[in-house]
Design an enzyme around this catalytic site. Structure first.
Site: not given
Ligand code: NDP
Length: 296
Positions: A54, A98, A121
């Site tokens: 990422k 995460q 997200d």
């Protein structure tokens, strides 16, 4: 007739190039650089690889990238304090924690502590509600990636029968919401569904998000259907570790009209959509219109 293969690698490379162009213009015309902060707790090797990738792709798109690595033993309060700081930092437009988090943490509470406008997200309860009620939101990356590929392949999705196999909060449910918003007739199937094969055979669009290697075989696929395989399963075969999807590619490719391979299908779209969401969050934070990233 063999299905055409939907090349997620090429598609995501085009999307990332369009994002990089837009970022360049933002810098030149508005003096703004989008920024994404990723928070990693603990040392899960797979998560470390994701976070590293990422970071690399964020910088390649010309954005600022920060990785906050915390010890597995960190308290939830300390993690929440990091999120608070990032929420308050105007240079940070996107925040991603995460998952999975260590067992002593309440993942829902942590995700819901992120400023919803920075929740790239799309897992914050507010964004889930906005998506479900058809309002502007942050859309989860994997379902968004699937949708972009479907629209590119099929154009208008109105009236098509879509079957989503899997009802997780991160893939199945948001995917179903997005397809409903596109005016598909949506069926959500799961482990208690009866006669899954017959349900799947009715699908013009078949989305597999199950986590079971090669479960969906060619005889479950309607001839000409578009098959999107979200599954990423690691299996041992002939002494080697292989990545396979939830769809049995060999048989499904004989029947479908188009199909995503694993690897090289949905997977690469997920990070590209994370960058797209970061750019969108940055534009919204600065009162600018949402970026138009779909190629015509
Ligand atoms: P979950 O395990 O959270 O959900 C799986 C879903 O599949 C559940 O709703 C479950 O039903 C359903 N299911 C399980 N077994 C069956 C069965 N035999 N028949 C019908 N339905 C079944 O998984 P995720 O949604 O998180 O992920 C799904 C897959 O996608 C995984 O392979 C994962 O690795 C992959 N993935 C890929 C991403 C990418 O970037 N490409 C991103 C995220 C995930 P029930 O609810 O009844 O238990």
């Amino acid at each position: 007739m063999m299905a055409s293969i939907i090349d997620g690698k090429a598609f995501s490379a085009n999307l990332r190039a369009a994002i990089a162009d837009h970022v360049q213009r933002l810098k030149q015309e508005n003096g703004i650089t989008p920024g994404l902060a990723v928070v990693l707790v603990g040392e899960d090797p797979a998560s470390e690889v994701y976070v590293r990738n990422k970071g690399i792709q964020t910088r390649e798109a010309g954005m600022n990238s920060w990785a906050h690595k915390l010890e597995a033993s960190v308290s939830q309060e300390e993690l929440l304090a990091v999120i608070e700081r990032l929420n308050a930092d105007p240079a940070v437009h996107g925040i991603l924690v995460q998952l999975p988090l260590p067992g002593h943490m309440d993942a829902e509470a942590v995700v819901n502590a992120i400023d919803p406008k920075k929740d790239v997200d799309g897992f914050h309860i507010l964004n889930v509600g906005l998506l479900g009620t058809g309002q502007k939101s942050m859309v989860p990356c994997t379902p968004l990636g699937c949708l972009l590929m479907l629209r590119d392949r099929l154009g208008d999705l109105s009236g098509l029968n879509a079957v989503v196999v899997g009802r997780s909060n991160i893939v199945g449910k948001p995917k179903a919401q997005l397809l409903l918003a596109e005016n598909c007739t949506v069926t959500i199937a799961h482990s208690r569904s009866r006669d899954l094969a017959a349900i799947c055979r009715g699908a013009d669009i078949l989305i597999a998000a199950v986590g079971r290697p090669r479960m969906i075989t060619g005889d479950w696929v309607k001839p000409g259907a578009t098959v999107i395989d979200v599954g990423i399963n690691r299996i041992e075969e002939n002494g080697k570790t292989r990545l396979v999807g939830d769809v049995d590619f060999e048989s499904a490719v004989q029947v479908a009209g188009a199909i995503t391979p694993v690897p090289g299908g949905v997977g690469p779209m997920t990070i590209a959509c994370l960058l797209a969401n970061t750019l969108t969050a940055c534009c919204r934070a600065n009162g600018l219109p949402d970026p138009e990233l779909e190629s015509s």
